[in-house]
Design a protein around this motif. Structure first.
Motif, PDB file in Angstrom:
ATOM      1  N   VAL A 181       9.201 -23.496  29.575  1.00  0.00           N
ATOM      2  CA  VAL A 181       8.691 -23.133  28.249  1.00  0.00           C
ATOM      3  C   VAL A 181       8.275 -24.346  27.420  1.00  0.00           C
ATOM      4  O   VAL A 181       7.838 -24.185  26.276  1.00  0.00           O
ATOM      5  CB  VAL A 181       9.721 -22.272  27.467  1.00  0.00           C
ATOM      6  CG1 VAL A 181       9.944 -20.947  28.176  1.00  0.00           C
ATOM      7  CG2 VAL A 181      11.026 -23.010  27.248  1.00  0.00           C
ATOM      8  N   THR A 201      12.443 -21.135  18.728  1.00  0.00           N
ATOM      9  CA  THR A 201      11.829 -20.012  19.423  1.00  0.00           C
ATOM     10  C   THR A 201      12.851 -19.417  20.375  1.00  0.00           C
ATOM     11  O   THR A 201      13.553 -20.147  21.081  1.00  0.00           O
ATOM     12  CB  THR A 201      10.581 -20.462  20.224  1.00  0.00           C
ATOM     13  OG1 THR A 201       9.674 -21.099  19.335  1.00  0.00           O
ATOM     14  CG2 THR A 201       9.903 -19.283  20.885  1.00  0.00           C
ATOM     15  N   ARG A 202      12.918 -18.105  20.401  1.00  0.00           N
ATOM     16  CA  ARG A 202      13.878 -17.407  21.260  1.00  0.00           C
ATOM     17  C   ARG A 202      13.144 -16.780  22.443  1.00  0.00           C
ATOM     18  O   ARG A 202      12.062 -16.213  22.293  1.00  0.00           O
ATOM     19  CB  ARG A 202      14.601 -16.335  20.432  1.00  0.00           C
ATOM     20  CG  ARG A 202      15.545 -15.440  21.197  1.00  0.00           C
ATOM     21  CD  ARG A 202      16.888 -16.127  21.499  1.00  0.00           C
ATOM     22  NE  ARG A 202      17.748 -15.242  22.241  1.00  0.00           N
ATOM     23  CZ  ARG A 202      18.651 -14.430  21.695  1.00  0.00           C
ATOM     24  NH1 ARG A 202      18.832 -14.406  20.398  1.00  0.00           N
ATOM     25  NH2 ARG A 202      19.397 -13.662  22.450  1.00  0.00           N
ATOM     26  N   PHE A 203      13.784 -16.882  23.602  1.00  0.00           N
ATOM     27  CA  PHE A 203      13.269 -16.273  24.827  1.00  0.00           C
ATOM     28  C   PHE A 203      14.366 -15.445  25.478  1.00  0.00           C
ATOM     29  O   PHE A 203      15.552 -15.751  25.334  1.00  0.00           O
ATOM     30  CB  PHE A 203      12.845 -17.346  25.844  1.00  0.00           C
ATOM     31  CG  PHE A 203      11.700 -18.195  25.403  1.00  0.00           C
ATOM     32  CD1 PHE A 203      10.393 -17.873  25.756  1.00  0.00           C
ATOM     33  CD2 PHE A 203      11.912 -19.340  24.648  1.00  0.00           C
ATOM     34  CE1 PHE A 203       9.336 -18.670  25.358  1.00  0.00           C
ATOM     35  CE2 PHE A 203      10.860 -20.145  24.244  1.00  0.00           C
ATOM     36  CZ  PHE A 203       9.571 -19.809  24.602  1.00  0.00           C
ATOM     37  N   THR A 239       9.984 -12.961  31.694  1.00  0.00           N
ATOM     38  CA  THR A 239      10.433 -13.715  30.532  1.00  0.00           C
ATOM     39  C   THR A 239       9.555 -13.367  29.337  1.00  0.00           C
ATOM     40  O   THR A 239       8.332 -13.287  29.463  1.00  0.00           O
ATOM     41  CB  THR A 239      10.360 -15.228  30.821  1.00  0.00           C
ATOM     42  OG1 THR A 239      11.183 -15.513  31.966  1.00  0.00           O
ATOM     43  CG2 THR A 239      10.828 -16.054  29.644  1.00  0.00           C
ATOM     44  N   TYR A 240      10.192 -13.191  28.176  1.00  0.00           N
ATOM     45  CA  TYR A 240       9.489 -12.843  26.953  1.00  0.00           C
ATOM     46  C   TYR A 240       9.882 -13.777  25.820  1.00  0.00           C
ATOM     47  O   TYR A 240      11.041 -14.141  25.673  1.00  0.00           O
ATOM     48  CB  TYR A 240       9.806 -11.399  26.537  1.00  0.00           C
ATOM     49  CG  TYR A 240       9.266 -10.384  27.503  1.00  0.00           C
ATOM     50  CD1 TYR A 240       8.001  -9.838  27.320  1.00  0.00           C
ATOM     51  CD2 TYR A 240      10.003  -9.993  28.607  1.00  0.00           C
ATOM     52  CE1 TYR A 240       7.487  -8.909  28.216  1.00  0.00           C
ATOM     53  CE2 TYR A 240       9.503  -9.074  29.504  1.00  0.00           C
ATOM     54  CZ  TYR A 240       8.249  -8.537  29.313  1.00  0.00           C
ATOM     55  OH  TYR A 240       7.756  -7.625  30.203  1.00  0.00           O
ATOM     56  N   LYS A 241       8.874 -14.137  25.008  1.00  0.00           N
ATOM     57  CA  LYS A 241       9.092 -14.929  23.808  1.00  0.00           C
ATOM     58  C   LYS A 241       9.147 -13.966  22.629  1.00  0.00           C
ATOM     59  O   LYS A 241       8.279 -13.098  22.476  1.00  0.00           O
ATOM     60  CB  LYS A 241       7.938 -15.923  23.622  1.00  0.00           C
ATOM     61  CG  LYS A 241       8.076 -16.802  22.396  1.00  0.00           C
ATOM     62  CD  LYS A 241       6.998 -17.864  22.381  1.00  0.00           C
ATOM     63  CE  LYS A 241       5.845 -17.392  21.530  1.00  0.00           C
ATOM     64  NZ  LYS A 241       4.863 -18.460  21.288  1.00  0.00           N
ATOM     65  N   TRP A 242      10.171 -14.120  21.806  1.00  0.00           N
ATOM     66  CA  TRP A 242      10.322 -13.247  20.647  1.00  0.00           C
ATOM     67  C   TRP A 242       9.361 -13.669  19.537  1.00  0.00           C
ATOM     68  O   TRP A 242       8.968 -14.830  19.444  1.00  0.00           O
ATOM     69  CB  TRP A 242      11.739 -13.316  20.115  1.00  0.00           C
ATOM     70  CG  TRP A 242      12.796 -12.800  21.045  1.00  0.00           C
ATOM     71  CD1 TRP A 242      12.693 -12.574  22.380  1.00  0.00           C
ATOM     72  CD2 TRP A 242      14.128 -12.466  20.690  1.00  0.00           C
ATOM     73  NE1 TRP A 242      13.883 -12.112  22.884  1.00  0.00           N
ATOM     74  CE2 TRP A 242      14.779 -12.043  21.864  1.00  0.00           C
ATOM     75  CE3 TRP A 242      14.849 -12.498  19.503  1.00  0.00           C
ATOM     76  CZ2 TRP A 242      16.114 -11.645  21.868  1.00  0.00           C
ATOM     77  CZ3 TRP A 242      16.173 -12.095  19.511  1.00  0.00           C
ATOM     78  CH2 TRP A 242      16.790 -11.667  20.688  1.00  0.00           C
ATOM     79  N   TYR A 261      13.065 -15.871  16.112  1.00  0.00           N
ATOM     80  CA  TYR A 261      14.357 -16.071  16.776  1.00  0.00           C
ATOM     81  C   TYR A 261      15.476 -15.230  16.149  1.00  0.00           C
ATOM     82  O   TYR A 261      16.513 -15.018  16.761  1.00  0.00           O
ATOM     83  CB  TYR A 261      14.745 -17.557  16.796  1.00  0.00           C
ATOM     84  CG  TYR A 261      15.227 -18.110  15.477  1.00  0.00           C
ATOM     85  CD1 TYR A 261      16.589 -18.158  15.180  1.00  0.00           C
ATOM     86  CD2 TYR A 261      14.333 -18.591  14.528  1.00  0.00           C
ATOM     87  CE1 TYR A 261      17.039 -18.661  13.964  1.00  0.00           C
ATOM     88  CE2 TYR A 261      14.770 -19.102  13.330  1.00  0.00           C
ATOM     89  CZ  TYR A 261      16.118 -19.126  13.039  1.00  0.00           C
ATOM     90  OH  TYR A 261      16.562 -19.621  11.846  1.00  0.00           O
ATOM     91  N   LYS A 288      10.995 -26.755  19.349  1.00  0.00           N
ATOM     92  CA  LYS A 288       9.668 -27.349  19.604  1.00  0.00           C
ATOM     93  C   LYS A 288       9.448 -28.511  18.663  1.00  0.00           C
ATOM     94  O   LYS A 288       9.760 -28.457  17.502  1.00  0.00           O
ATOM     95  CB  LYS A 288       8.574 -26.293  19.438  1.00  0.00           C
ATOM     96  CG  LYS A 288       7.216 -26.730  19.892  1.00  0.00           C
ATOM     97  CD  LYS A 288       7.166 -26.913  21.371  1.00  0.00           C
ATOM     98  CE  LYS A 288       5.740 -27.106  21.824  1.00  0.00           C
ATOM     99  NZ  LYS A 288       5.641 -27.370  23.226  1.00  0.00           N
TER     100      LYS A 288
END
Length: 143
Positions: free
Chosen positions: A46, A84-86, A114-117, A120, A143
């Protein structure tokens, strides 16, 4: 399709079952419970630094109610950059394992999806009405 015949339990549910007995999830942490190399590889995947990572398990018949994650170190993480939350599904697809983020429900996801919210701090929940333990990898990135 089944035919609806009425609501037998209207107003009676609380006296029938203690819902708290169904609430349960178990968290596993890098180094203590699993190889931290997984976290290092996910950071590369990521392109983010890890603030926090863990694996969640929900056993059959259990659930994690809708919630936002609380972290005592959140201010420290925010000082380092944007969060960032995954979520990455570990378990192979099986009937009954669900994960919800806001109004999106995930079921039958392939292992590794896998997904990025969006945020977060999104509201989320999980449940397992299947026959096998359900595992997901959680990652809070900077990041």
């Amino acid at each position: 399709m089944a035919e609806f015949v009425g609501n037998f339990f209207a107003g009676k549910w609380d006296s029938i079952i203690d819902l708290m007995s169904l609430e349960e999830w178990i968290n596993y942490y890098p180094e203590k419970h699993f190889n931290p190399h997984c976290v290092t590889e996910f950071e590369k995947f990521v392109d983010m630094k890890c603030a926090r990572a863990w694996i969640s398990k929900i056993r059959p018949g259990k659930y994690a109610p809708i919630h936002q994650d609380i972290d005592d170190n959140i201010e420290e993480y925010l000082a380092q950059g944007e969060l960032t939350r995954f979520v990455s599904f570990i378990s192979h697809p099986h009937p009954g394992g669900v994960f919800i983020v806001n109004d999106q429900c995930f079921h039958g996801e392939a292992s590794g999806n896998t997904y990025k919210w969006d945020d977060y701090m999104d509201w989320h929940a999980g449940g397992n009405c299947g026959l096998h333990d359900k595992y997901i990898f959680n990652f809070l990135g900077i990041k």
